[in-house]
Design a protein around this motif. Sequence first.
Motif, PDB file in Angstrom:
ATOM      1  N   GLU A  48       0.812  -1.125   0.056  1.00  0.00           N
ATOM      2  CA  GLU A  48       0.016  -0.090  -0.043  1.00  0.00           C
ATOM      3  C   GLU A  48       0.873   1.333  -0.092  1.00  0.00           C
ATOM      4  OE1 GLU A  48      -3.714   2.124   2.440  1.00  0.00           O
ATOM      5  OE2 GLU A  48      -3.049   0.111   3.005  1.00  0.00           O
ATOM      6  N   VAL A  49       1.839   1.113   0.836  1.00  0.00           N
ATOM      7  CA  VAL A  49       2.939   2.399   0.918  1.00  0.00           C
ATOM      8  C   VAL A  49       3.230   2.530  -0.441  1.00  0.00           C
ATOM      9  CG1 VAL A  49       4.947   3.253   1.732  1.00  0.00           C
ATOM     10  CG2 VAL A  49       3.473   2.111   3.231  1.00  0.00           C
ATOM     11  N   GLN A  50       3.966   1.507  -1.305  1.00  0.00           N
ATOM     12  CA  GLN A  50       4.332   1.705  -2.533  1.00  0.00           C
ATOM     13  C   GLN A  50       3.332   2.290  -3.757  1.00  0.00           C
ATOM     14  OE1 GLN A  50       5.747  -2.275  -2.833  1.00  0.00           O
ATOM     15  NE2 GLN A  50       8.001  -1.545  -2.799  1.00  0.00           N
ATOM     16  N   GLY A  51       1.806   2.023  -3.465  1.00  0.00           N
ATOM     17  CA  GLY A  51       0.964   2.484  -4.204  1.00  0.00           C
ATOM     18  C   GLY A  51       1.106   3.944  -4.168  1.00  0.00           C
ATOM     19  N   ALA A  56       2.214   9.422  -6.000  1.00  0.00           N
ATOM     20  CA  ALA A  56       2.847  10.897  -5.686  1.00  0.00           C
ATOM     21  C   ALA A  56       4.061  11.167  -6.762  1.00  0.00           C
ATOM     22  CB  ALA A  56       3.752  10.732  -4.197  1.00  0.00           C
ATOM     23  N   LEU A  57       4.433   9.988  -7.094  1.00  0.00           N
ATOM     24  CA  LEU A  57       5.605  10.108  -8.131  1.00  0.00           C
ATOM     25  C   LEU A  57       4.970  10.707  -9.511  1.00  0.00           C
ATOM     26  CD1 LEU A  57       7.996   7.252  -7.476  1.00  0.00           C
ATOM     27  CD2 LEU A  57       8.470   9.720  -7.446  1.00  0.00           C
ATOM     28  N   LEU A  58       3.825   9.952  -9.832  1.00  0.00           N
ATOM     29  CA  LEU A  58       2.963  10.458 -11.096  1.00  0.00           C
ATOM     30  C   LEU A  58       2.604  11.787 -11.178  1.00  0.00           C
ATOM     31  CD1 LEU A  58       1.001   9.553 -13.496  1.00  0.00           C
ATOM     32  CD2 LEU A  58      -0.912   9.428 -11.729  1.00  0.00           C
ATOM     33  N   LYS A  59       2.309  12.355  -9.987  1.00  0.00           N
ATOM     34  CA  LYS A  59       2.156  13.841  -9.839  1.00  0.00           C
ATOM     35  C   LYS A  59       3.184  14.641 -10.194  1.00  0.00           C
ATOM     36  CE  LYS A  59      -1.685  15.197  -9.120  1.00  0.00           C
ATOM     37  NZ  LYS A  59      -2.863  15.302 -10.371  1.00  0.00           N
ATOM     38  N   HIS A  60       4.416  14.156  -9.344  1.00  0.00           N
ATOM     39  CA  HIS A  60       5.590  14.737  -9.811  1.00  0.00           C
ATOM     40  C   HIS A  60       5.894  14.764 -11.297  1.00  0.00           C
ATOM     41  CE1 HIS A  60       6.594  15.559  -5.604  1.00  0.00           C
ATOM     42  NE2 HIS A  60       6.345  14.192  -5.030  1.00  0.00           N
ATOM     43  N   ALA A  61       5.743  13.652 -11.796  1.00  0.00           N
ATOM     44  CA  ALA A  61       6.200  13.543 -13.156  1.00  0.00           C
ATOM     45  C   ALA A  61       5.291  14.507 -14.193  1.00  0.00           C
ATOM     46  CB  ALA A  61       5.964  12.234 -13.777  1.00  0.00           C
ATOM     47  N   GLY A  76       0.000  15.535  -4.753  1.00  0.00           N
ATOM     48  CA  GLY A  76       1.163  14.912  -4.187  1.00  0.00           C
ATOM     49  C   GLY A  76       1.586  15.047  -2.859  1.00  0.00           C
ATOM     50  N   ALA A  77       1.259  15.907  -2.505  1.00  0.00           N
ATOM     51  CA  ALA A  77       1.228  16.199  -0.813  1.00  0.00           C
ATOM     52  C   ALA A  77       0.239  15.242  -0.226  1.00  0.00           C
ATOM     53  CB  ALA A  77       0.800  17.793  -0.489  1.00  0.00           C
ATOM     54  N   ALA A  78      -0.961  15.147  -0.681  1.00  0.00           N
ATOM     55  CA  ALA A  78      -2.146  14.201  -0.143  1.00  0.00           C
ATOM     56  C   ALA A  78      -1.442  12.864  -0.208  1.00  0.00           C
ATOM     57  CB  ALA A  78      -3.244  14.402  -0.773  1.00  0.00           C
ATOM     58  N   TYR A  79      -0.756  12.375  -1.341  1.00  0.00           N
ATOM     59  CA  TYR A  79      -0.645  11.057  -1.601  1.00  0.00           C
ATOM     60  C   TYR A  79       0.808  10.733  -0.711  1.00  0.00           C
ATOM     61  CZ  TYR A  79      -3.519  10.691  -5.855  1.00  0.00           C
ATOM     62  OH  TYR A  79      -4.570  10.906  -6.590  1.00  0.00           O
ATOM     63  N   THR A  80       1.716  11.645  -0.493  1.00  0.00           N
ATOM     64  CA  THR A  80       2.707  11.455   0.250  1.00  0.00           C
ATOM     65  C   THR A  80       2.309  11.275   1.654  1.00  0.00           C
ATOM     66  OG1 THR A  80       4.379  12.785  -1.134  1.00  0.00           O
ATOM     67  CG2 THR A  80       4.786  12.404   1.120  1.00  0.00           C
ATOM     68  N   ALA A  81       1.431  12.072   2.150  1.00  0.00           N
ATOM     69  CA  ALA A  81       0.721  11.830   3.549  1.00  0.00           C
ATOM     70  C   ALA A  81       0.081  10.422   3.675  1.00  0.00           C
ATOM     71  CB  ALA A  81      -0.309  13.069   3.869  1.00  0.00           C
ATOM     72  N   LEU A  82      -0.727  10.382   2.748  1.00  0.00           N
ATOM     73  CA  LEU A  82      -1.318   8.868   2.716  1.00  0.00           C
ATOM     74  C   LEU A  82      -0.363   7.758   2.777  1.00  0.00           C
ATOM     75  CD1 LEU A  82      -4.250   9.739   0.308  1.00  0.00           C
ATOM     76  CD2 LEU A  82      -4.604   9.093   2.729  1.00  0.00           C
ATOM     77  N   ALA A  83       0.710   7.924   2.217  1.00  0.00           N
ATOM     78  CA  ALA A  83       1.853   6.997   2.171  1.00  0.00           C
ATOM     79  C   ALA A  83       2.400   6.851   3.614  1.00  0.00           C
ATOM     80  CB  ALA A  83       3.023   7.047   1.148  1.00  0.00           C
TER      81      ALA A  83
END
Length: 93
Positions: A48-51, A56-61, A76-83
Amino acid sequence: MNTAAQILTAAAEDICQRAALRDQPAGERSMGRTVAAFNALHGTNLTEVQGWQFMALLKHARSTGGKHHPDDYQDGAAYTALAGEAAAHEAAA
């Protein structure tokens, strides 16, 4: 929305809104089901963390192409927090 605090606040609001939108009292957390399905289809062992990190990487790209779009950084910030949340759950298990 120009400051880091504003981006983080908006990201937190998005996370809360997703819970209401999906009618999930504990919050909308679909990544576990998503990676389970992906792993079943591809024979992989994505966590799940990797997902969340992938998202987040998709948003950075995406942020590297075209004009500035605040959504790339907010999501990206939200996905990083969820990770981070998922990593804490994994560490506690």
